[in-house]
Every structure is written in C-alpha cells, then in structure tokens.
Motif scaffolding. Structure first.
Motif, PDB file in Angstrom:
ATOM      1  N   TYR A 269       0.816  -1.202   0.000  1.00 41.93           N
ATOM      2  CA  TYR A 269       0.000   0.000   0.000  1.00 41.93           C
ATOM      3  C   TYR A 269       0.860   1.267   0.000  1.00 41.93           C
ATOM      4  O   TYR A 269       0.453   2.301   0.535  1.00 41.93           O
ATOM      5  CB  TYR A 269      -0.932  -0.008   1.214  1.00 41.93           C
ATOM      6  CG  TYR A 269      -1.943  -1.121   1.165  1.00 41.93           C
ATOM      7  CD1 TYR A 269      -3.067  -1.034   0.354  1.00 41.93           C
ATOM      8  CD2 TYR A 269      -1.757  -2.278   1.919  1.00 41.93           C
ATOM      9  CE1 TYR A 269      -3.984  -2.059   0.294  1.00 41.93           C
ATOM     10  CE2 TYR A 269      -2.673  -3.315   1.866  1.00 41.93           C
ATOM     11  CZ  TYR A 269      -3.785  -3.208   1.052  1.00 41.93           C
ATOM     12  OH  TYR A 269      -4.690  -4.228   0.986  1.00 41.93           O
TER      13      TYR A 269
ATOM     14  N   SER B 286       1.555   3.288  -2.355  1.00 40.62           N
ATOM     15  CA  SER B 286       0.970   4.423  -3.072  1.00 40.62           C
ATOM     16  C   SER B 286      -0.043   5.153  -2.199  1.00 40.62           C
ATOM     17  O   SER B 286      -0.047   6.387  -2.121  1.00 40.62           O
ATOM     18  CB  SER B 286       0.294   3.935  -4.357  1.00 40.62           C
ATOM     19  OG  SER B 286      -0.295   5.004  -5.040  1.00 40.62           O
ATOM     20  N   GLU B 287      -0.900   4.393  -1.507  1.00 43.02           N
ATOM     21  CA  GLU B 287      -1.892   5.013  -0.642  1.00 43.02           C
ATOM     22  C   GLU B 287      -1.241   5.732   0.535  1.00 43.02           C
ATOM     23  O   GLU B 287      -1.755   6.742   1.036  1.00 43.02           O
ATOM     24  CB  GLU B 287      -2.874   3.962  -0.115  1.00 43.02           C
ATOM     25  CG  GLU B 287      -3.814   3.380  -1.178  1.00 43.02           C
ATOM     26  CD  GLU B 287      -3.184   2.226  -1.951  1.00 43.02           C
ATOM     27  OE1 GLU B 287      -1.941   2.055  -1.849  1.00 43.02           O
ATOM     28  OE2 GLU B 287      -3.910   1.510  -2.658  1.00 43.02           O
TER      29      GLU B 287
ATOM     30  N   PRO C  83      -4.082  14.877   5.712  1.00 42.84           N
ATOM     31  CA  PRO C  83      -5.237  14.135   5.170  1.00 42.84           C
ATOM     32  C   PRO C  83      -6.088  14.954   4.217  1.00 42.84           C
ATOM     33  O   PRO C  83      -6.664  14.413   3.276  1.00 42.84           O
ATOM     34  CB  PRO C  83      -6.017  13.730   6.422  1.00 42.84           C
ATOM     35  CG  PRO C  83      -5.581  14.658   7.482  1.00 42.84           C
ATOM     36  CD  PRO C  83      -4.172  15.003   7.181  1.00 42.84           C
TER      37      PRO C  83
ATOM     38  N   ALA D 268      -4.352  15.071   0.972  1.00 47.26           N
ATOM     39  CA  ALA D 268      -4.175  13.724   0.420  1.00 47.26           C
ATOM     40  C   ALA D 268      -5.423  13.212  -0.276  1.00 47.26           C
ATOM     41  O   ALA D 268      -5.350  12.252  -1.058  1.00 47.26           O
ATOM     42  CB  ALA D 268      -3.778  12.750   1.533  1.00 47.26           C
ATOM     43  N   VAL D 269      -6.570  13.832  -0.006  1.00 51.06           N
ATOM     44  CA  VAL D 269      -7.827  13.339  -0.612  1.00 51.06           C
ATOM     45  C   VAL D 269      -7.759  13.301  -2.138  1.00 51.06           C
ATOM     46  O   VAL D 269      -8.115  12.283  -2.753  1.00 51.06           O
ATOM     47  CB  VAL D 269      -9.023  14.182  -0.114  1.00 51.06           C
ATOM     48  CG1 VAL D 269     -10.286  13.834  -0.907  1.00 51.06           C
ATOM     49  CG2 VAL D 269      -9.248  13.940   1.372  1.00 51.06           C
TER      50      VAL D 269
ATOM     51  N   TRP E 102      -5.194  12.955  -4.001  1.00 49.69           N
ATOM     52  CA  TRP E 102      -4.235  11.896  -4.357  1.00 49.69           C
ATOM     53  C   TRP E 102      -4.886  10.518  -4.237  1.00 49.69           C
ATOM     54  O   TRP E 102      -4.747   9.679  -5.127  1.00 49.69           O
ATOM     55  CB  TRP E 102      -3.024  11.997  -3.443  1.00 49.69           C
ATOM     56  CG  TRP E 102      -2.053  10.850  -3.565  1.00 49.69           C
ATOM     57  CD1 TRP E 102      -1.942   9.800  -2.734  1.00 49.69           C
ATOM     58  CD2 TRP E 102      -1.073  10.665  -4.599  1.00 49.69           C
ATOM     59  NE1 TRP E 102      -0.949   8.945  -3.157  1.00 49.69           N
ATOM     60  CE2 TRP E 102      -0.400   9.451  -4.304  1.00 49.69           C
ATOM     61  CE3 TRP E 102      -0.689  11.378  -5.719  1.00 49.69           C
ATOM     62  CZ2 TRP E 102       0.626   8.957  -5.104  1.00 49.69           C
ATOM     63  CZ3 TRP E 102       0.332  10.889  -6.519  1.00 49.69           C
ATOM     64  CH2 TRP E 102       0.969   9.703  -6.214  1.00 49.69           C
ATOM     65  N   TRP E 103      -5.596  10.296  -3.168  1.00 47.82           N
ATOM     66  CA  TRP E 103      -6.250   8.995  -2.983  1.00 47.82           C
ATOM     67  C   TRP E 103      -7.361   8.765  -4.010  1.00 47.82           C
ATOM     68  O   TRP E 103      -7.618   7.644  -4.404  1.00 47.82           O
ATOM     69  CB  TRP E 103      -6.828   8.902  -1.566  1.00 47.82           C
ATOM     70  CG  TRP E 103      -5.783   8.793  -0.504  1.00 47.82           C
ATOM     71  CD1 TRP E 103      -4.559   8.193  -0.629  1.00 47.82           C
ATOM     72  CD2 TRP E 103      -5.846   9.292   0.832  1.00 47.82           C
ATOM     73  NE1 TRP E 103      -3.853   8.293   0.543  1.00 47.82           N
ATOM     74  CE2 TRP E 103      -4.619   8.959   1.476  1.00 47.82           C
ATOM     75  CE3 TRP E 103      -6.803   9.990   1.552  1.00 47.82           C
ATOM     76  CZ2 TRP E 103      -4.344   9.289   2.786  1.00 47.82           C
ATOM     77  CZ3 TRP E 103      -6.535  10.327   2.873  1.00 47.82           C
ATOM     78  CH2 TRP E 103      -5.319   9.982   3.486  1.00 47.82           C
ATOM     79  N   ALA E 104      -8.000   9.831  -4.443  1.00 45.02           N
ATOM     80  CA  ALA E 104      -9.111   9.698  -5.389  1.00 45.02           C
ATOM     81  C   ALA E 104      -8.660   9.761  -6.851  1.00 45.02           C
ATOM     82  O   ALA E 104      -9.474   9.542  -7.743  1.00 45.02           O
ATOM     83  CB  ALA E 104     -10.139  10.802  -5.139  1.00 45.02           C
ATOM     84  N   HIS E 105      -7.382  10.026  -7.095  1.00 39.23           N
ATOM     85  CA  HIS E 105      -6.911  10.237  -8.470  1.00 39.23           C
ATOM     86  C   HIS E 105      -7.030   8.953  -9.291  1.00 39.23           C
ATOM     87  O   HIS E 105      -6.539   7.900  -8.905  1.00 39.23           O
ATOM     88  CB  HIS E 105      -5.450  10.711  -8.444  1.00 39.23           C
ATOM     89  CG  HIS E 105      -4.990  11.257  -9.750  1.00 39.23           C
ATOM     90  ND1 HIS E 105      -4.402  10.491 -10.708  1.00 39.23           N
ATOM     91  CD2 HIS E 105      -5.063  12.518 -10.257  1.00 39.23           C
ATOM     92  CE1 HIS E 105      -4.107  11.241 -11.757  1.00 39.23           C
ATOM     93  NE2 HIS E 105      -4.490  12.471 -11.515  1.00 39.23           N
TER      94      HIS E 105
ATOM     95  N   ARG F 110      -3.633   7.388 -10.554  1.00 42.24           N
ATOM     96  CA  ARG F 110      -2.864   6.739  -9.495  1.00 42.24           C
ATOM     97  C   ARG F 110      -3.465   5.389  -9.142  1.00 42.24           C
ATOM     98  O   ARG F 110      -2.755   4.387  -9.003  1.00 42.24           O
ATOM     99  CB  ARG F 110      -2.833   7.645  -8.246  1.00 42.24           C
ATOM    100  CG  ARG F 110      -1.964   7.084  -7.123  1.00 42.24           C
ATOM    101  CD  ARG F 110      -2.384   7.650  -5.776  1.00 42.24           C
ATOM    102  NE  ARG F 110      -3.726   7.235  -5.406  1.00 42.24           N
ATOM    103  CZ  ARG F 110      -4.007   6.048  -4.881  1.00 42.24           C
ATOM    104  NH1 ARG F 110      -3.062   5.151  -4.675  1.00 42.24           N
ATOM    105  NH2 ARG F 110      -5.259   5.742  -4.571  1.00 42.24           N
ATOM    106  N   ARG F 111      -4.794   5.373  -8.997  1.00 45.39           N
ATOM    107  CA  ARG F 111      -5.439   4.109  -8.657  1.00 45.39           C
ATOM    108  C   ARG F 111      -5.262   3.092  -9.780  1.00 45.39           C
ATOM    109  O   ARG F 111      -5.082   1.891  -9.526  1.00 45.39           O
ATOM    110  CB  ARG F 111      -6.922   4.344  -8.361  1.00 45.39           C
ATOM    111  CG  ARG F 111      -7.135   5.087  -7.056  1.00 45.39           C
ATOM    112  CD  ARG F 111      -8.596   5.209  -6.692  1.00 45.39           C
ATOM    113  NE  ARG F 111      -9.294   6.150  -7.555  1.00 45.39           N
ATOM    114  CZ  ARG F 111     -10.214   5.831  -8.447  1.00 45.39           C
ATOM    115  NH1 ARG F 111     -10.564   4.551  -8.596  1.00 45.39           N
ATOM    116  NH2 ARG F 111     -10.816   6.740  -9.177  1.00 45.39           N
TER     117      ARG F 111
END
Length: 603
Positions: A45, A47-48, A138, A141-142, A144-147, A150-151
C-alpha cells in the motif's frame, strides 16, 4: 495433494502482492512474522501511504535543518515559490498532462515548502506547525487517494506482480516487466523476452493475454519498442476505447501537398500524418468500413492546397465525389469519361517528363504555377470492369508518375490482382490504408504479403472509420480512426476553397493541346476506316487490317479494333498476334496497335 494446495496458495499470495517468506533464526526457532507481514503490507500500500510518508520526511528534514542550518529557511521558501509557480507552466513535460494535475502539484509544493521553511526557522514542534501538518496532510491527500490514474497504476502494478504466472500460462515463460506507464485510455508496459522468443510470439498470444489480464476483447495491442530490439515488445492495454465514437474533422491540416495530411488520431491521440506527395495510395475495406469518409478527409485537405490540381473518377455517377465538384478540376462519372481522363493524365505525364529532361531536372516540385496532379478513383474495381482498357493508363501512371507529381489515390473493397487490372498498379502503391475486412486473407491483399502474420489484424477493426496505415513513416500496426466530415462540412469546405483552386500548368496544357491536335488529324481516317469496315460487308479480318493500316503513329486502341471487326476481344488479340509474328503489325503501347510501315496490303 498437500503440495498442490500449498503451491496454489503461494500463487494466490503472489497475485495479491504477498510473497511467502519464512525466516529461521540461528537457534532454529521461527521468528515473529508480524514485522514481515507489516513490511509487506506497507510495500503493497505504498501508493496510498504516500502522503503520510511525505509528512514524515518533512518532519525529519525540518528537525535536521533546524538543528544544523536554521538560516536555510529563506532559501527553502524561495525555492518552493519558484517551483510551485513553474509547475503549471512546465508540468506537462514531466508527465502532468492535465491542468488540474499541475495545479494540484503546485499546491502541494507550495504547502510543503512553506511548512518546511517555517519548521526550519522555528522548529517542527513550535505551535501551530504540528497541528497544521496533522490536519493538512489528510486534507491535501484526498485528491491523491481519489486520483484515477494513481489508482489505475496501483491496480496495474498489482496485476503485473503476477506476471511470472501470467507469462507461464500464456506461453511467454521467462519474459519480464521492464517499465509501466499509465495514460488516459489505459496503460502500456515494456517487456523483455526470454532467449529465443520474438515479438511474433507475443503477437500470436494476444487472445491469451486478453484472457489472462481480464480485459475486454480487442483491448490488447503488441508493438515493437522504440529501440527496435528483437527481444523486447511493448504491450498496450485499453481500459476505454478512444475510438468508440466518431471524431469530428477539425479542418484542413495542410496548405501545401508537400506537407503530411492528418487523417485522424491514433489510440494514443497522436495524429496519423501521411505524406501523399510523389506516392500512390491504396485504400481498401469492406462495405461500410469508412473508405468514403477518409476520401472526404483527403479531399478536404487537398482542396485547401494551392499547389495541387484534383481530377476524380466516380463511376457511381458521382454519388460520392460530386459534392466536391467545385474543387475538382475534372470529374469523370462514366466509363468513357474515365478513359479519356486517364489518357490525358498519361499525356500530361509524358509532357512533364519531356520538360524535366529538357531542363535537366529530375523531379517536379509542386508550386501554385506548376501544381501536382492527383487523380482520386472511387471504387477502382468498377473502373476495371466497365473500362478494362483504362488499366493501361493507370498502369503507366503507377510506374512513371511519381517523379512528375502525377499520382493515384484508389479506393476499392477488395484489391485483388484481377480487380487492380493485372498490372503494376497495386505493387506501386506506397501508402496502404486498410479498413475493416471480412476475411483474414484480405489483409495481405490490401497491406501487402505477410502483413497479417506480422500483426496487422485489420479483420479485428470493429467500427466504421477505424483503419491501419502502412507507409514509409508508419511501419507498426497502430490503429487510428479517420475524422468524420458531415454533409454540411463537405459543402462548406468545398465552397470555401472553390475560388482558391489552381489550374493546370502551361507545360501540361501544351502537352494536351498538342495531343488533341494530333488526334484530330488522325481521327477522320480512323472513323472512315471503322465506317468502311462496318458498311463494306468485308470479312472481319479485312476490317481489322483496314483499321491497323489507318492507325496513327500512336496506334489504335483495341476497343476500336473490336468494333471494326465485330468479333470478340480474344479473337482480335489472336489476329494481332499473327500479324505481329509476321512483322505486319506492332504494339505501340499497352492496348494500342498499328500496321508496320512496310505492310500496306491486306495479307
């Protein structure tokens, strides 16, 4: 049974990014595996956890710099401002293709740089810096996590972690992943092959790769790498078909025929640029595959050029090309008009060749005063059926037209040797464009022998307008989709460019005038010979001979010999062969005969 279950469990763990690892210490005791499991999870994990890792690095850097170089805060602050300001402008060069991505990177750079500068000056524990990084991390980072990209990259990396098993199952054992790139349509990866494996092996495994990677049918492409090494290939996988919908034509991409025409985008959005100057082109595909659409794209671009004269043949009574009539210098819609057009093109070819030879030049350079001549033929097979003798002219143009800028662009459903007139036309086509075909063997008919086995799978194209192009600048099978011109766009473009069209140059006009004057001088004798042969009631042999004797220096066409004799083509050619063997007749050019100078009496 137990061993098989363990192996299956190990493969499942590898697919999920977990490698079975067991450590035995020096005392023979099994250590606590918690650290190993945690390390594996952190790596899986990674990347996350990127934003959290960045926050920890910033804290460590801030503590170190505050203790040793607190005066550096001003330099860090200035560097953060410069970098964050430059990212929106130059971010595309480092892979940030979308504007929102560049703005996000600039925001993170400015925020991280500002916090690091403040922490370097006053210390990372000084209030409110700890609270800022705890709350800001955080929040920032939202995105980034939703991109999406990236996912997608994480998902691809985890898929490729299982490549050793995948390669084994599809028959490419020993191949390895070298690099991976995610784009807006899917992803692509470079692979190194094991010894003895080639890109042809990978191409043959495309259906198996689609199954192993879990994609939809037709989503996988295999290309050679840019370094063209035999033991490597590039795998491209589409998550979304970029050519699923028609793409509106943006307008002419050229203003001179010396520039390459943009026919439409490839799947990576790069334009399919093709140069047509001094090249003949062949376009083939099944009914409804999009040939008419790409002819409209070519016409739309050529009509915007001031250095090209357009002639066209459309034996469907002009149904396809008549909307462009305002930009076409000469349009043939019947077999007789097509024969005359092609004969005149050969005359222009010979006149230009004579002019170049007399001026010591080798090629015709198109200009508004000396334009190129492009002949567009829609449904070439219809031409060879309705006017077989026209194949003589097209054959001559195909063999000799490049240097003098007299070019052919032919479209047909299935360019067999019979349909192409049994001449040199197909073999002289430098540009090959294939739309969807019904049979696999048609790929080689359109694109050339061996192209199907080399990965040019035109039979898998699944929408009108999708095509493969083979040209000197396009040697790999990349799919593209031709732009779509609506009827309104065709009418508007033709009207805009109609007043800008050039006329034939003086050299070409002079050659045509001289040829027509020669034909007028010889026409009465030929017409009289035909009439005499038809009315005299003489034998077919006598009528044929009368025509040969009355023929001018350039000879008489075989269709007139057929008319004068009243016999079949086969019979006429049989008689001509006998006259030629006896030295009484000679073939001046393909399809044109006359009697020899010393043979004046009926044999």
């Amino acid at each position: 049974m137990r061993n098989r279950q363990m192996k299956r469990h190990a493969r499942r763990m590898r697919r999920n990014g977990l490698q079975p690892m067991v450590f035995i210490d020096s005392n023979g005791q099994l250590p606590d595996l918690a650290a190993t499991v945690i390390a594996r999870a952190l790596w899986r994990y990674r990347s996350e956890l990127g934003p959290i890792a960045l926050a920890l690095v910033l804290n460590i850097a801030a503590v170190t710099l505050h203790l040793w170089h607190p005066e550096w805060w001003i330099g860090i602050f200035i560097l953060a401002i410069i970098t964050s300001s430059a990212l929106p402008l130059v971010g595309a060069r480092i892979g940030l293709s979308l504007r929102v991505e560049r703005l996000y990177a600039a925001t993170i750079t400015a925020g991280a740089g500002g916090w690091l500068a403040a922490a370097t000056a006053i210390g990372a524990t000084h209030r409110p810096l700890p609270q800022i990084i705890l709350v800001g991390t955080p929040i920032l980072a939202v995105p980034w996590w939703a991109h999406r990209r990236r996912r997608a990259r994480v998902r691809i990396e985890r898929t490729l972690d299982a490549w050793p098993d995948i390669s084994q199952s599809v028959g490419l054992a020993g191949s390895r992943v070298m690099s991976t790139v995610v784009d807006m349509w899917g992803w692509r990866a470079r692979f190194g092959l094991a010894r003895g494996q080639t890109i042809q092996d990978a191409t043959a495994k495309i259906p198996e790769l689609e199954s192993a990677l879990g994609t939809f049918r037709g989503a996988v492409r295999v290309y050679p790498t840019r370094d063209d090494k035999a033991n490597r290939f590039e795998l491209r996988v589409l998550n979304i078909d970029p050519h699923a919908n028609a793409i509106t034509w943006p307008g002419p991409s050229i203003s001179t025929i010396t520039e390459p025409i943009d026919l439409g985008p490839f799947e990576d959005a790069a334009p399919a640029h093709v140069l047509f100057l001094r090249r003949h082109a062949l376009m083939g595909g099944a009914t409804g595959s999009g040939k008419s659409g790409i002819i409209n794209v070519v016409m739309g671009n050529l009509s915007a050029c001031r250095d090209v004269v357009i002639w066209a043949i459309d034996l469907k009574r002009g149904m396809e090309l008549r909307p462009w009539a305002a930009c076409i210098d000469r349009l043939a819609t019947t077999a007789e008009e097509a024969r005359a057009l092609l004969r005149d093109a050969v005359v222009i070819l010979e006149g230009r060749a004579e002019y170049l030879a007399s001026t010591g030049r080798r090629v015709w350079e198109p200009t508004p005063d000396m334009p190129a001549l492009v002949i567009i033929i829609d449904e070439y097979a219809e031409l060879t059926d309705e006017a077989p003798e026209a194949a003589v002219s097209t054959d001559s143009i195909a063999r000799r037209g490049r240097a003098v800028a007299v070019q052919l662009i032919a479209a047909t459903q299935r360019p067999t040797q019979k349909a192409m007139g049994k001449g040199a036309v197909r073999s002289q086509m430098d540009v090959r464009i294939s739309f969807r075909v019904r049979e696999r063997k048609d790929v080689d008919l359109i694109l050339g022998q061996g192209m199907l086995s080399a990965g040019w799978h035109a039979q898998t194209l699944n929408a009108p307008g999708k095509f493969l192009v083979s040209a000197p600048e396009h040697t790999t099978p990349r799919r593209a989709r031709a732009y779509l011109l609506t009827d309104e766009a065709v009418t508007q473009t033709a009207a805009q460019n109609a007043q800008k069209r050039p006329t034939l140059d003086e050299v070409s006009r002079h050659a045509l005038d001289a040829h027509r004057a020669s034909e007028e001088r010889s026409a009465p004798s030929i017409d009289e010979a035909v009439a005499d042969a038809s009315e005299s009631g003489e034998s077919p042999e006598a009528g044929l001979w009368a025509m040969l004797v009355a023929a001018p220096e350039e000879g008489v066409p075989v269709p007139l010999l057929i008319k004068a004799s009243g016999k079949s083509r086969r019979w006429v050619y049989y008689q001509l062969g006998g006259h030629a063997s006896a030295g009484r007749a000679v073939q001046v050019s393909r399809g044109r005969w006359r009697a020899t100078s010393h043979a004046d009496d009926v044999p």
